[in-house]
Design a protein around this motif. Sequence first.
Motif, short mmCIF file in Angstrom:
data_model
loop_
_atom_site.label_atom_id
_atom_site.label_comp_id
_atom_site.label_asym_id
_atom_site.label_seq_id
_atom_site.Cartn_x
_atom_site.Cartn_y
_atom_site.Cartn_z
N ILE A 71 0.84 -1.20 0.00
CA ILE A 71 0.00 0.00 0.00
C ILE A 71 0.88 1.25 0.00
CG2 ILE A 71 -1.66 1.34 1.37
CD1 ILE A 71 -2.79 -1.37 2.34
N GLN A 72 1.89 1.26 0.83
CA GLN A 72 2.78 2.42 0.91
C GLN A 72 3.53 2.64 -0.40
OE1 GLN A 72 5.16 1.38 4.27
NE2 GLN A 72 3.64 2.07 5.76
N CYS A 73 4.02 1.57 -1.00
CA CYS A 73 4.74 1.70 -2.27
C CYS A 73 3.83 2.26 -3.37
CB CYS A 73 5.31 0.35 -2.70
SG CYS A 73 6.65 -0.23 -1.68
N ALA A 74 2.61 1.74 -3.47
CA ALA A 74 1.68 2.23 -4.49
C ALA A 74 1.33 3.69 -4.24
CB ALA A 74 0.43 1.36 -4.52
N ALA A 75 1.14 4.07 -2.98
CA ALA A 75 0.81 5.47 -2.67
C ALA A 75 1.98 6.40 -2.97
CB ALA A 75 0.40 5.59 -1.20
N PHE A 78 2.12 6.80 -6.70
CA PHE A 78 1.01 7.65 -7.12
C PHE A 78 1.35 9.13 -6.91
CE2 PHE A 78 -2.89 9.98 -5.96
CZ PHE A 78 -3.53 9.92 -7.18
N SER A 134 -1.75 3.41 -10.56
CA SER A 134 -1.24 3.40 -9.18
C SER A 134 -2.37 3.69 -8.18
CB SER A 134 -0.09 4.38 -9.01
OG SER A 134 -0.47 5.68 -9.34
N THR A 137 -4.18 0.43 -7.97
CA THR A 137 -3.37 -0.53 -7.22
C THR A 137 -3.45 -0.24 -5.73
OG1 THR A 137 -1.86 -0.76 -9.09
CG2 THR A 137 -1.04 -1.47 -6.96
N THR A 138 -3.38 1.04 -5.36
CA THR A 138 -3.52 1.40 -3.95
C THR A 138 -4.87 0.96 -3.42
OG1 THR A 138 -2.09 3.31 -4.32
CG2 THR A 138 -3.40 3.31 -2.31
N THR A 141 -4.95 -2.90 -3.03
CA THR A 141 -4.22 -3.41 -1.87
C THR A 141 -4.89 -3.00 -0.56
OG1 THR A 141 -2.71 -1.53 -2.06
CG2 THR A 141 -1.98 -3.62 -2.98
N VAL A 142 -5.51 -1.83 -0.50
CA VAL A 142 -6.24 -1.43 0.71
C VAL A 142 -7.43 -2.36 0.92
CG1 VAL A 142 -7.74 0.37 1.67
CG2 VAL A 142 -5.50 0.97 0.77
N LEU A 169 2.13 -3.21 -9.09
CA LEU A 169 3.13 -2.31 -8.54
C LEU A 169 4.37 -2.25 -9.42
CD1 LEU A 169 3.61 -0.54 -6.04
CD2 LEU A 169 4.75 -2.50 -5.01
#
Length: 190
Positions: A71-75, A78, A134, A137-138, A141-142, A169
């Motif tokens: 989640i952090q990587c996608a955010a 983004f 992205s 994707t976020t 994953t959330v 991702l």
Amino acid sequence: MKHLNLEFLFPIEFYIKTTEWYDRNWDITLPAVISTLVHFCIFHNLSISPKLGICLRIDQSSIVRILPTLIQCAAIIFSFSMACVTIFITSTNKNIESLKEMPFKDNPQNDPKIAKLTCYRRFLSAYTHCMITSALTTLYTVILYLISEVIVLSPNNYAINISVALFLLMHILFLSIRNISGLFCVFWKK
């Protein structure tokens, strides 16, 4: 404009129609191969080195702990893509201004949506595709993380969903690399 709620899919369709096969290999095929290899190596407990006795054993709790990192990587990607789009759109660089007039390629499908494709529109569509993917994707994953907090899924369901999230991702990461290298070339071209 028939389906106003689905207009966010237009940049993805535009990206697919206007991208060359070697770019799609970099953006789609390579992440698919890597995420498939990771899936089989990690989630099916394949031995990496039988002589050294290295074997990855992943349990369900460690799979759930991977989700916040995804989640952090996608955010992060983004927000990085959003910053790049802002720089690209608001720039008054003469090279970017010349991209607005430079044709990108022919229109082999005779699609009226891409009739006058310029390099500027192509860059903008790639960045917009990256931002939308992205964001999705976020969101994916959330939702997966929230489901894993409420319902205990089978290890196979976790493995498949983590692999899909990893593919998405890596897709946006490789697309971001290509977009940034293109933007670098545009800004520093003499």
